[in-house]
Scaffold this active site. Structure first.
Site, PDB file in Angstrom:
ATOM      1  N   ASP A 258       0.878  -0.937   0.088  1.00 58.25           N
ATOM      2  CA  ASP A 258       0.040   0.015   0.066  1.00 58.25           C
ATOM      3  C   ASP A 258       0.905   1.323   0.149  1.00 58.25           C
ATOM      4  OD1 ASP A 258      -1.976   1.764   0.247  1.00 58.25           O
ATOM      5  OD2 ASP A 258      -2.997   0.673   1.716  1.00 58.25           O
TER       6      ASP A 258
HETATM    7  C1  BGC Z   1      -5.135   3.194   0.038  1.00 55.04           C
HETATM    8  C2  BGC Z   1      -4.956   2.355  -0.991  1.00 55.04           C
HETATM    9  C3  BGC Z   1      -5.058   3.179  -2.496  1.00 55.04           C
HETATM   10  C4  BGC Z   1      -3.707   3.923  -2.227  1.00 55.04           C
HETATM   11  C5  BGC Z   1      -3.463   4.630  -3.458  1.00 55.04           C
HETATM   12  C6  BGC Z   1      -3.816   4.117   0.080  1.00 55.04           C
HETATM   13  O1  BGC Z   1      -3.991   5.231   1.107  1.00 55.04           O
HETATM   14  O2  BGC Z   1      -5.047   2.416   1.326  1.00 55.04           O
HETATM   15  O3  BGC Z   1      -6.410   1.625  -1.066  1.00 55.04           O
HETATM   16  O4  BGC Z   1      -4.848   2.261  -3.421  1.00 55.04           O
HETATM   17  O5  BGC Z   1      -3.720   4.784  -1.338  1.00 55.04           O
HETATM   18  O6  BGC Z   1      -4.081   5.725  -3.634  1.00 55.04           O
END
Ligand code: BGC
Length: 719
Positions: A258
């Site tokens: 993530d």
């Molecule tokens: C989220 C993800 C997301 C990523 C990119 C993170 O803060 O948990 O679900 O895909 O950001 O935007």
């Protein structure tokens, strides 16, 4: 003849498997030969971000960057390469798809597939290789800020939807990135909390949808979660990534972190993380950049490990951007809007219709007051987390005008002020829960003059947001005062709640006769809602999670395991999540899992299993008859729960093991059958680390919700 057909099928399948294996072997040979041509620097360059939403390619060898985009509500607008600001394109307006819990409320895996196809087609139009969707962490805790993005509290419903949304996305040669692996069930402290969860709960509750999406959906990428599981960050969790995901489940694609969820170089590289995304600082200093090169040179990470990561990325590229016949894609088409409409119209839940006010008969009604900020609000954007620059989004007021406006006068009053921003401090948001008396007075004055009042309340994308949990289950913005005031002057008040997670509807349930639940329901939300109100669509949504009477009834609150102590959330309730907890502990919920009404009625008869006793390896064929005993055609969701009598281990009172949604014409009876594999009745034994099918007596319950059991039959499992 009797044997010729089965033999022909076996032969066909074997030829197919053989051809598949040959193709896979040829691909692996090709990938190996590419890897051989690469320098260590080129390989490492592929293992970390080189911009906000891409990781490196090898131009010399024709390997493109791996581009990705959020999900899950649709394909996010183009942002700048190195920051989150809009790139100001004019060609990236997209379809806003209903949120995760709306998709789950359809209880219709075919619609999850449709959702996926739209995402895949729009991703192709935007040249994105990986879509960071679907997200399906278990809804363990009703306050979790991302409940609206996720599907359900139940692992079986979750799995069926996850499989199909992944298949839909990937049918377009776009990789689904299933997230967040694993046990990311609260937003509070999400990037520091250590989730303690026993292996049985992991295997029975938190992992099944990931397993199904990998093994049956063939997901090409997985996103590791922010939190720790049992002491190890998910991005460096050898148990989750290497042992379970890659070795046990046979996951062939790549694991990406993530955003900013990587913490170390060596531990992450050796524990199964393939791509580091979203970290901060200069790219060459990221954990999987220079430090990884150094770790290989000093022998802490082997080049074999690096090669395996590169092979996984190349493999997923050959399934997607480098695949033959790669589709061009399309964006915000009428067909995509239709898909959004179909999902929205099946997701809306009729919670109460005691006065039979619904469906509203168009033509009979001359005046409607539409009241509430949510009637004119759009939900494609807002709060933290991904949104969509929607090409269009039909609001509730617009939908009601388009469906009733020809024969009724429609007027609007705002009713309440949604004074809350996810980016505000608590102090700045202070007072957000207070009613606005002036707006209430206006709404009351209007509602007095109309035949019907439709109150559109609930939350919005600021109030439910990534990075935040709600503080309580109360309806925000002083909405209860508005509901009370309007319903006091207009006996024909319909309460429509738009939100993505459970709320406390005790008061409304007690005092109001007509309640409809809608969601952040995508580009076509308003039309879908109005069609349900008018009866052009017979509501068929069912709750994908329990609404407790009070937060203190929920396991995380009763056992004081939320948000955890000293950044440790001990999931003491184990497997007793959602209705498993409420049913086993005999706690009545406000609205139970699987609940939802229709404008017609269904009667169940003749539940039977095809045999009285089964062995492990068998399939249980369950059949029954369901009659539409009303006068309107409608879709029923037939739910099959299994209950083990006198189990030797602790078991939930019942567990969903199959369901089917079918349309039944008035006065018609449908013959329904569903299969349950005996192996799916197993519990996970933490001592032997094995799934065990317990012999003995079981009950199968045919139900229209987890608390409305219509028919019961028994069967035996022998050794
Ligand atoms: C989220 C993800 C997301 C990523 C990119 C993170 O803060 O948990 O679900 O895909 O950001 O935007």
């Amino acid at each position: 003849m009797k044997y010729i057909i089965p033999c022909a099928i076996v032969l066909f399948l074997s030829v197919n498997v053989f051809a598949q294996n040959k193709k896979e072997t040829a691909l692996q040979i090709k990938i190996n030969s590419i890897v051989k041509k690469m320098t260590l620097e080129e390989k490492v360059n592929m293992l970390h971000g080189n911009a906000l939403f891409s990781s490196g390619g090898v131009p010399r060898l024709g390997i493109p960057e791996l581009t990705c985009d959020d999900g899950p509500l649709g394909v996010r607008e183009e942002i700048k390469r190195f920051d989150w600001a809009s790139a100001n394109w004019t060609t990236d307006s997209a379809t806003f798809l209903p949120n995760g819990s709306a998709i789950a409320a359809t209880w219709n895996p075919a619609l999850a597939n449709k959702y996926g196809v739209v995402i895949g087609e729009e991703a192709n139009a935007r040249k994105k290789i990986v879509m960071l969707a679907p997200a399906f962490n278990i809804c363990r805790m009703p306050l979790c800020g991302r409940t609206y993005e996720y599907y359900s509290e139940d692992p079986y419903l979750n799995s069926q939807l996850a499989i199909q949304s992944v298949r839909g996305i990937q049918s377009q040669h776009v990789a689904a990135c299933i997230k967040h692996f694993a046990a990311n069930n609260q937003e509070l402290h999400r990037d520091s909390v250590n989730t303690l969860v026993d292996e049985r709960a992991l295997r029975e509750i938190y992992l099944p949808a990931f397993k199904a999406a990998v093994q049956q959906g063939n997901a090409y990428t997985v996103m590791s979660a922010y939190n720790k599981v049992n002491g190890y960050w998910c991005s460096e969790n050898d148990f989750l990534l290497n042992k379970v995901l890659k070795n046990e489940w046979g996951f062939k694609g790549a694991v990406m972190s993530d955003w900013a969820g990587t913490h170390h170089t060596v531990a992450a590289a050796n524990s199964g993380l393939d791509i580091e995304m979203g970290s901060s600082g200069p790219y060459e200093q990221w954990y999987f950049a220079k430090p990884l090169l150094e770790a290989v040179r000093s022998g802490q990470v082997s080049e074999k490990t690096i090669d395996e990561k590169v092979r996984r990325i190349l493999w997923l590229m050959y399934q997607t951007s480098m695949s033959a016949n790669h589709p061009k894609g399309s964006i915000a088409t009428p067909a995509h809007a239709k898909a959004a409409y179909d999902i929205a119209s099946e997701s809306i839940i009729l919670l109460k219709n005691d006065a039979h006010l619904l469906p509203l008969k168009e033509g009979n009604i001359k005046s409607i007051a539409v009241i509430g900020d949510n009637a004119t609000r759009t939900f494609a954007l807002g709060g933290y987390g991904a949104g969509v620059k929607a090409k269009h989004e039909i609001t509730a007021l617009e939908g009601i005008k388009s469906r009733f406006g020809k024969t009724a006068s429609i007027s609007f009053a705002q009713g309440y002020r949604a004074n809350y921003l996810a980016s505000n401090t608590d102090a700045q948001n202070r007072g957000y829960d207070q009613p606005d008396q002036k707006l209430i007075d206006e709404a009351v004055a209007l509602a007095k003059t109309t035949e019907v009042a439709i109150l559109c309340i609930g939350s919005n994308r600021e109030y439910e947001s990534e990075g935040h949990d709600r503080k309580n289950l109360d309806l925000p913005f002083g909405e209860q005062a508005l509901v009370n005031a309007v319903s006091a002057v207009n006996p024909n008040t319909v309460i429509v709640i738009m939100a993505g997670a459970p709320y406390d509807l005790k008061e409304i349930k007690k005092s109001n006769h007509t309640i409809v639940w809608s969601w952040f329901n995508g580009s076509e939300a308003g039309d879908a809602l109005a069609d349900v109100l008018k009866g052009a669509v017979n509501p068929s949504g069912r709750l994908p999670f329990t609404f407790p009477v009070s937060l203190k009834d929920s396991p995380a609150s009763t056992l004081e395991t939320y948000p955890g102590k000293d950044l440790t959330a001990d999931y003491k309730e184990g497997i007793m999540v959602g209705y498993r907890w409420y049913d086993t502990k005999n706690i009545d919920p406000l609205y139970c899992f699987g609940y939802g009404l229709s404008y017609t009625n269904f009667t169940y008869t003749g539940l039977a299993t095809n045999k009285k006793a089964y062995k492990p390896g068998d399939k249980i064929l369950v059949s029954l008859k369901v009659k539409n005993s009303g006068t309107l055609a409608g879709k029923e969701v037939i739910q099959l729960y299994i209950s083990k009598t006198n189990s030797v281990v602790l078991r939930p009172e019942k567990e969903l093991k199959a369901f089917k949604k079918i349309m039944i014409a008035p006065a018609e009876t449908a013959a329904v059958s569903m299969n349950i594999d005996v192996k799916d009745l197993a519990y996970f034994d933490s001592k032997s680390h094995k799934w065990i099918v317990e012999p003995g007596q079981y009950k199968v319950l045919a139900a229209s919700s987890s608390k409305t059991i219509r028919q019961v039959a028994s069967f035996q499992i022998s050794r």
